[in-house]
Motif scaffolding. Structure first.
Motif, PDB file in Angstrom:
ATOM      1  N   GLY A 118      38.477  27.923  48.395  1.00 20.65           N
ATOM      2  CA  GLY A 118      38.236  29.347  48.119  1.00 20.65           C
ATOM      3  C   GLY A 118      38.402  30.191  49.368  1.00 20.65           C
ATOM      4  O   GLY A 118      39.061  31.237  49.343  1.00 20.65           O
ATOM      5  N   TRP A 137      37.344  36.573  46.590  1.00 21.98           N
ATOM      6  CA  TRP A 137      37.032  35.318  45.886  1.00 21.98           C
ATOM      7  C   TRP A 137      37.302  35.450  44.406  1.00 21.98           C
ATOM      8  O   TRP A 137      37.764  34.515  43.766  1.00 21.98           O
ATOM      9  CB  TRP A 137      35.575  34.905  46.136  1.00 21.98           C
ATOM     10  CG  TRP A 137      35.426  34.123  47.400  1.00 21.98           C
ATOM     11  CD1 TRP A 137      35.529  34.623  48.653  1.00 21.98           C
ATOM     12  CD2 TRP A 137      35.194  32.712  47.536  1.00 21.98           C
ATOM     13  NE1 TRP A 137      35.366  33.623  49.576  1.00 21.98           N
ATOM     14  CE2 TRP A 137      35.140  32.427  48.923  1.00 21.98           C
ATOM     15  CE3 TRP A 137      35.003  31.666  46.630  1.00 21.98           C
ATOM     16  CZ2 TRP A 137      34.926  31.151  49.410  1.00 21.98           C
ATOM     17  CZ3 TRP A 137      34.777  30.382  47.130  1.00 21.98           C
ATOM     18  CH2 TRP A 137      34.750  30.138  48.506  1.00 21.98           C
ATOM     19  N   LYS A 138      37.026  36.626  43.851  1.00 24.00           N
ATOM     20  CA  LYS A 138      37.294  36.843  42.427  1.00 24.00           C
ATOM     21  C   LYS A 138      38.779  36.720  42.147  1.00 24.00           C
ATOM     22  O   LYS A 138      39.202  36.081  41.182  1.00 24.00           O
ATOM     23  CB  LYS A 138      36.802  38.240  42.014  1.00 24.00           C
ATOM     24  CG  LYS A 138      35.487  38.172  41.240  1.00 24.00           C
ATOM     25  CD  LYS A 138      35.045  39.565  40.812  1.00 24.00           C
ATOM     26  CE  LYS A 138      33.571  39.724  41.016  1.00 24.00           C
ATOM     27  NZ  LYS A 138      33.190  41.089  41.416  1.00 24.00           N
ATOM     28  N   ARG A 141      39.888  33.206  42.263  1.00 24.83           N
ATOM     29  CA  ARG A 141      39.528  32.491  41.050  1.00 24.83           C
ATOM     30  C   ARG A 141      40.559  32.746  39.950  1.00 24.83           C
ATOM     31  O   ARG A 141      40.984  31.836  39.232  1.00 24.83           O
ATOM     32  CB  ARG A 141      38.153  32.970  40.581  1.00 24.83           C
ATOM     33  CG  ARG A 141      37.570  32.105  39.513  1.00 24.83           C
ATOM     34  CD  ARG A 141      36.306  32.667  38.927  1.00 24.83           C
ATOM     35  NE  ARG A 141      35.824  31.781  37.895  1.00 24.83           N
ATOM     36  CZ  ARG A 141      36.390  31.671  36.711  1.00 24.83           C
ATOM     37  NH1 ARG A 141      37.429  32.407  36.407  1.00 24.83           N
ATOM     38  NH2 ARG A 141      35.917  30.808  35.830  1.00 24.83           N
ATOM     39  N   GLN A 142      40.998  34.000  39.872  1.00 26.30           N
ATOM     40  CA  GLN A 142      41.962  34.368  38.841  1.00 26.30           C
ATOM     41  C   GLN A 142      43.309  33.677  39.096  1.00 26.30           C
ATOM     42  O   GLN A 142      43.943  33.153  38.182  1.00 26.30           O
ATOM     43  CB  GLN A 142      42.111  35.886  38.875  1.00 26.30           C
ATOM     44  CG  GLN A 142      42.968  36.447  37.768  1.00 26.30           C
ATOM     45  CD  GLN A 142      43.442  37.851  38.140  1.00 26.30           C
ATOM     46  OE1 GLN A 142      42.727  38.587  38.833  1.00 26.30           O
ATOM     47  NE2 GLN A 142      44.632  38.192  37.713  1.00 26.30           N
ATOM     48  N   VAL A 144      43.830  30.933  40.785  1.00 28.54           N
ATOM     49  CA  VAL A 144      43.692  29.488  40.570  1.00 28.54           C
ATOM     50  C   VAL A 144      43.833  29.179  39.083  1.00 28.54           C
ATOM     51  O   VAL A 144      44.468  28.203  38.685  1.00 28.54           O
ATOM     52  CB  VAL A 144      42.348  28.975  41.120  1.00 28.54           C
ATOM     53  CG1 VAL A 144      42.068  27.572  40.631  1.00 28.54           C
ATOM     54  CG2 VAL A 144      42.358  28.992  42.627  1.00 28.54           C
ATOM     55  N   ASP A 151      38.922  24.256  35.626  1.00 28.35           N
ATOM     56  CA  ASP A 151      37.642  24.461  36.304  1.00 28.35           C
ATOM     57  C   ASP A 151      37.782  25.153  37.673  1.00 28.35           C
ATOM     58  O   ASP A 151      37.455  24.575  38.709  1.00 28.35           O
ATOM     59  CB  ASP A 151      36.960  23.085  36.484  1.00 28.35           C
ATOM     60  CG  ASP A 151      35.462  23.246  36.709  1.00 28.35           C
ATOM     61  OD1 ASP A 151      35.003  24.410  36.767  1.00 28.35           O
ATOM     62  OD2 ASP A 151      34.782  22.218  36.831  1.00 28.35           O
ATOM     63  N   PRO A 152      38.275  26.397  37.676  1.00 27.76           N
ATOM     64  CA  PRO A 152      38.550  27.077  38.945  1.00 27.76           C
ATOM     65  C   PRO A 152      37.347  27.155  39.876  1.00 27.76           C
ATOM     66  O   PRO A 152      37.513  27.046  41.100  1.00 27.76           O
ATOM     67  CB  PRO A 152      38.957  28.495  38.527  1.00 27.76           C
ATOM     68  CG  PRO A 152      39.279  28.416  37.099  1.00 27.76           C
ATOM     69  CD  PRO A 152      38.557  27.252  36.520  1.00 27.76           C
ATOM     70  N   ASP A 153      36.136  27.325  39.317  1.00 23.64           N
ATOM     71  CA  ASP A 153      34.980  27.486  40.200  1.00 23.64           C
ATOM     72  C   ASP A 153      34.736  26.245  41.034  1.00 23.64           C
ATOM     73  O   ASP A 153      34.446  26.325  42.216  1.00 23.64           O
ATOM     74  CB  ASP A 153      33.737  27.812  39.361  1.00 23.64           C
ATOM     75  CG  ASP A 153      33.843  29.196  38.763  1.00 23.64           C
ATOM     76  OD1 ASP A 153      34.144  30.128  39.529  1.00 23.64           O
ATOM     77  OD2 ASP A 153      33.666  29.332  37.540  1.00 23.64           O
ATOM     78  N   LEU A 156      37.437  26.026  43.742  1.00 25.09           N
ATOM     79  CA  LEU A 156      37.261  26.953  44.868  1.00 25.09           C
ATOM     80  C   LEU A 156      36.244  26.425  45.862  1.00 25.09           C
ATOM     81  O   LEU A 156      36.336  26.681  47.055  1.00 25.09           O
ATOM     82  CB  LEU A 156      36.804  28.326  44.357  1.00 25.09           C
ATOM     83  CG  LEU A 156      37.855  29.172  43.665  1.00 25.09           C
ATOM     84  CD1 LEU A 156      37.265  30.511  43.276  1.00 25.09           C
ATOM     85  CD2 LEU A 156      39.064  29.386  44.562  1.00 25.09           C
ATOM     86  N   ASN A 157      35.258  25.684  45.348  1.00 28.92           N
ATOM     87  CA  ASN A 157      34.211  25.198  46.230  1.00 28.92           C
ATOM     88  C   ASN A 157      34.455  23.793  46.751  1.00 28.92           C
ATOM     89  O   ASN A 157      33.569  23.172  47.308  1.00 28.92           O
ATOM     90  CB  ASN A 157      32.857  25.254  45.514  1.00 28.92           C
ATOM     91  CG  ASN A 157      32.290  26.643  45.593  1.00 28.92           C
ATOM     92  OD1 ASN A 157      32.218  27.232  46.670  1.00 28.92           O
ATOM     93  ND2 ASN A 157      31.931  27.195  44.454  1.00 28.92           N
TER      94      ASN A 157
END
Lengths: 695, 361
Positions: A118, A137-138, A141-142, A144, A151-153, A156-157
């Motif tokens: 991320g 970050w938003k 996410r989009q 990705v 499972d983008p979240d 990102l992490n």
């Protein structure tokens, strides 16, 4: 021309007469000479050529990142009308990443291992648009989600090492798209990936190019891939563009001898080792400081005319009736381009003899301990599951599969570098499954030899070529005197078509293809009967691949050798093998003659594999089957059928049988074996993946 | 993570046992004990007298048993003399033998009695470790930031002028051992006849005869810049060069990585490429080196404390070794072993935080 406004009908990227040199202490080495190309908005331009031809140098020059030694010595690179060659570092910084973005060959190496995905993605809009951290970050996410990662979240992490190769490459693509660049440079973006993963990435790149209207500079050595992705194409040879034009035009009506030679040396459907052999390009690629006068391709060209082709530098010239089609050949108007290749020597099919190698229910399990103190659960990796097959004298059996399918483990077990967990390997009349190589007799060892994948690492760098072959002969107890072995060594050099003078050379003085020939000579030193060739040509350039493949075939015919050809390249497998074995997660999922495997009914995995291979032929129509997800880990394979997690036919099997049971091996007509639950009716309905359109 | 730490601690304890046993065995070799007897009782004792003195003071018996007693795992020896007087390891003079504890070793906090300093070893150790602790603290405060800065500055542009100048400095300091650099520093800055002090004194810029005092004894009570500068710099200079070289090597390697190119071609400014992308990756290797510097510092303090007459751990160790003070020597070795093992544990755990690719299981 103003800096701020830019007329979209003008080219995005315009390279004119670009020359780049690298400066060493000894001399200036010209890497790219007089290179011109134009990329229009929304266009995908392919740069094709063999390693060392300067295609990556062009890409880095556009980014103005040539390192300390590289310098642009002439010409201009105009991006949206602004000359990049005269920009300051600060101006360049604003363009890099925001207007021109790059996608790299090795995704793992191009991501920062100590930074979360991320953070690496969000950095781009934060630098270029001054976006706030949360917004960035938003957006990350989009994007990705846009590159179709699940499972983008979670992604990102995570850190780069927690993702698979295909996922990493998607992240690199996402990073390039973060600020919607006008130009995307892709440097061999799929070379490090498996074919089925490659197919997914290529689809994604094409779709994103259309969605965002991005122009692309696509660098590849794979002509099939370029046909898939690009609109236009520029063929490079030894630092120069030799032909440029629309992809279809260049593929069907090529006007440069190098382009033609390149197409004749790659195995396209229809090529056959016996009736229509490949035509290798003679000679070697010239070193940058040893380029010939006049046409660089002259010394290897069939149409070479003394005194004309090597007189003066040759300029690019427009091809009449072409659409922005240019060629750097003086004689392209005189050459009859439709003439068929000089009839290659056709040879009789080798007779297949008696069984020399027989495997029965071979299994190889590895147990992976979890800690040095023996705590925790022992995990078992099933690298090979019940392998059974036989190979006959003079036969070529290809073993095909993606990385992690167990093909190399099998080779190790066969060679005796590992011992089998259970099952039998019969080599002639000898049981070798549990005899490690140290315990095998010289006879057995010299009968069973291997040609390795990477010729650059498998030769001892501090010993001459001749010495290394003689050493092999000594180990195989060949001959009684040094003179005898010396004579045999020279014979072997003849066999692999290397000049006898090479006996005194060091490996570093040899090119990749020549090194591989030495590797082959070494393998055949003791009159090997069974040779395992583990991806013998995948590290070599296309034009050399054909020559090395032909050599292997020649020796095989002479010696009636059984060749186990391990490869992931289905084109070459189709070209040279008699029988094919397809592996997936340690299982043999399909086995049969080449014709049986390459025609329906297929195993669903073979079907996907065939569809994923890019073919450099405009007449070929392919059914597009993209496999979802990654190959499951061998530590934790899915229950039931190993392929069920990615199989598109799974719904056709009633009762969830695929989830529960490993399918039995079924034998269809003509000894064609398939490990699948699909019913005969469904199998019969399968359509061929590759169709060649009628001419 | 927790199980990893527990396992590491287990291994540490085993290692500590093994190492202390080796030291115990070496210091308790018969010739050493004989020397001890002669220095404690009388130099002119004959062999029989030595033997009986050793027996009376519990130095006979199997090595393992004596080691156990020293540790406090086995009950201390007791001896009833012919006159009925009971002596023993755990019985102090004038104590009622019945009230004395049965075990008294380092596990019970009884480190023994120092024959040189005429005090209990625990007191001696506490005082000297405290002194050395301050020294090490200041060395670290000076050494770590400056060496990392030097390393990063010279590593971020390999072959540049900055790199060459800083590398020359680093190589010079790390090639100069403490006993050389200490002497040079004293001659240069703390001598009334050589170096810069006479010049400064003549010009009237300094009050005393020398710029810096040549000893650090006064720092035992009150640390000031003046009395601590020389010993700290003597130890730190060597380490600065060493860690700076390590950091530079790691930094130059990181700067050639493809992900640095990725960052550059993303449009990240050079400063941020170094700070955000390169630094964390470049610090992974030097971190272990810095942690391994702690035990090495123990080594350095031996020389520096002797040179500057600073009564810390190193000085105590030298005194103990020179005077056959077995209990103090043993205690010093326990401390050294402990420092080595603990810093290694910290280095392993810190490594995990720096390098996300390593996972402990």
């Amino acid at each position: 021309m103003s800096d701020t406004t830019w007329d979209p009908s003008k080219p995005i990227l315009e390279i004119e007469n670009l020359s780049i040199s690298f400066f060493t202490r000894l001399r200036e080495i010209p890497a790219v000479m007089d290179f011109s190309c134009t990329v229009m908005a929304g266009e995908a331009m392919g740069l094709v050529g063999e390693s060392g031809c300067g295609k990556s140098t062009v890409a880095l020059a556009v980014m103005r990142d040539l390192g300390k030694n590289g310098r642009i010595v002439g010409g201009s690179i105009k991006f949206k009308g602004r000359d990049l060659t005269h920009m300051t570092e600060e101006e360049l910084r604003h363009i890099r990443g925001s207007e021109i973005a790059m996608i790299y060959q090795e995704p793992m190496a191009s991501l920062n291992p100590a930074m979360k995905i991320g953070a690496q993605l969000a950095e781009v809009p934060m630098i270029h648009q001054g976006m706030a951290r949360d917004d960035a970050w938003k957006l990350a996410r989009q994007i990705v989600a846009d590159v179709r990662l699940p499972d983008p979240d979670r992604i990102l992490n995570s850190y780069p090492h927690q993702l698979s190769g295909g996922q990493q490459q998607r992240i690199v693509i996402a990073m390039a798209l973060m600020s919607k660049p006008a130009l995307l440079i892709l440097d061999e973006p799929t070379t490090a990936l498996d074919v089925t993963v490659e197919a997914g990435i290529v689809d994604l790149v094409k779709a994103l190019g259309e969605k965002y209207g991005t122009s692309m500079l696509f660098i590849s050595h794979n002509l099939g891939l370029v046909l898939d992705v690009c609109d236009r194409l520029c063929v490079m040879y030894s630092g120069e563009a030799v032909e440029t034009g629309n992809v279809e035009e260049v593929f069907d009506k090529m006007r440069h001898p190098y382009t033609q030679a390149l197409f004749r040396s790659i195995p396209l459907p229809g090529a056959d080792k016996n009736s229509r052999p490949l035509v290798a390009i003679p000679g070697n690629f010239p070193l940058p400081h040893e380029r010939p006068k006049g046409c660089n391709f002259g010394p290897r060209c069939n149409y070479f005319v003394e005194g004309r082709c090597n007189a003066l530098d040759i300029p690019m010239a427009d091809v009449p009736d072409g659409h922005r089609h240019e060629s750097r050949c003086l004689r392209f108007a005189e050459i009859d381009w439709s003439a068929p290749p000089a009839a290659g020597k056709t040879v009789e099919k080798t007779a297949i003899g008696k069984v020399v190698l027989k495997l029965e229910d071979l299994k190889k399990y590895y147990s992976v301990g979890s800690s040095a103190f023996g705590g925790g659960m022992k995990k078992v990796v099933k690298a090979n599951e019940t392998l059974s097959f036989e190979a006959r004298e003079g036969e070529t059996l290809a073993i095909v599969g993606e990385s992690g399918c167990g093909k190399s483990t099998f080779a190790k077990v066969l060679m005796g570098l590992e011992t089998a967990t259970s099952g039998q390997i019969m080599l002639f009349d000898e049981n070798v499954q549990s005899t490690p190589i140290q315990m095998r007799g010289t006879g057995t060892i010299s009968k069973l030899q291997m040609v390795f994948q990477n010729p650059f690492d498998t030769l001892n760098p501090s010993s001459t070529v001749g010495r290394q072959i003689i050493r092999a002969l000594e180990i195989f107890d060949y001959g009684t005197s040094d003179a005898e072995r010396e004579a045999r060594m020279l014979e072997l050099l003849d066999l692999v078509k290397l000049p006898r003078a090479f006996a005194d050379r060091m490996p570093r003085q040899l090119s990749g293809g020549q090194k591989q020939r030495v590797g082959i000579a070494r393998a055949f030193a003791g009159g090997a009967k069974v040779v395992v060739a583990d991806e013998p040509v995948s590290a070599l350039d296309v034009s050399v691949q054909a020559a090395v493949t032909d050599l292997l075939m020649d020796i095989q015919r002479k010696n009636k050798t059984t060749l186990l050809f391990i490869s992931h390249d289905l084109s070459i497998v189709r070209y040279l093998s008699d029988r094919v074995m397809v592996m997936y997660l340690g299982h043999v999922v399909e086995m049969g003659t080449t014709d049986q495997v390459f025609a329906p009914p297929y195993h669903p995995y073979t079907e996907a594999l065939l569809s994923a291979v890019p073919i450099a032929d405009t007449r070929v129509q392919k059914q597009r089957i993209v496999l979802e997800g990654d190959i499951p880990s061998a530590v934790n394979p899915p229950p039931g059928c190993p392929f069920q997690t990615r199989c598109r036919w799974k719904a056709q099997v009633p009762g969830g049988l695929c989830d529960r049971e490993v399918p039995p091996v079924r034998t269809l007509d003509g000894g064609h074996q398939i490990k699948c639950h699909l019913s005969d009716e469904v199998l019969a309905k399968m359509e061929p993946v590759i169709k060649i359109a009628a001419e | 993570m927790l199980s990893f730490v527990l396992r590491r601690i287990g291994v540490m304890i085993l290692t500590a046992f093994a190492l202390t046993f080796v030291v115990f065995y070496m210091t308790n070799l018969p010739p050493n004990l004989e020397k001890l007897a002669k220095s404690e009782a009388s130099v002119r004792m004959d062999d029989d007298a030595v033997a009986s003195w050793l027996a009376e003071n519990g130095h006979t018996g199997p090595v393992l048993m004596r080691y156990g007693e020293w540790l406090g795992l086995l009950p201390g020896w007791t001896l009833t003399a012919e006159d009925g007087k009971v002596t023993g390891r755990c019985i102090e003079d004038g104590m009622d033998p019945a009230a004395a504890p049965t075990r008294c070793g380092i596990l019970q906090g009884n480190w023994g009695y120092s024959t040189v300093f005429k005090a209990t070893v625990s007191d001696v150790l506490a005082r000297s470790l405290g002194a050395t602790g301050w020294l090490m603290l200041w060395v670290m405060i000076v050494m770590v930031p400056s060496s990392l800065l030097l390393g990063v500055l010279s590593g971020m542009r390999e072959g540049s002028r900055t790199d060459r100048v800083l590398s020359t400095f680093a190589i010079t300091t790390t090639a100069t051992p403490e006993y050389v650099s200490g002497v040079i520093l004293i001659a240069l800055l703390a001598s009334a006849t050589a170096g810069i002090s006479p010049i400064l004194a003549e010009a009237g810029w300094i009050e005393g005869k020398t710029l810096f005092p040549g000893t650090a004894t006064s720092a035992m009570d009150d640390i000031t810049f003046w009395n601590f500068f020389l010993p700290v710099m003597t130890i730190a200079l060597y380490g600065i060069g060493y860690i700076a070289r390590m950091t530079r090597a790691s930094m130059t390697e990181v700067m050639t990585q493809q992900y640095i190119r990725t960052a550059r071609l993303k449009g990240v400014a050079f400063r941020d490429v170094v700070m955000k992308h390169a630094l964390r990756n470049a610090l992974i290797a030097p971190f272990t080196v810095i942690m391994l510097q702690f035990p090495w510092l123990l080594n350095g303090v031996v020389i520096v404390e002797t040179l500057f007459n600073y009564k810390g751990f190193g000085w105590t160790l030298v005194q103990a070794a020179g005077n056959n003070d077995i209990d103090t020597l043993l205690a010093c070795s326990v401390v050294a072993v402990f420092v080595v093992l603990v810093t290694q544990l910290i280095s392993d755990i810190g490594y995990v935080f720096l390098n996300p690719r390593i996972r402990l299981a």
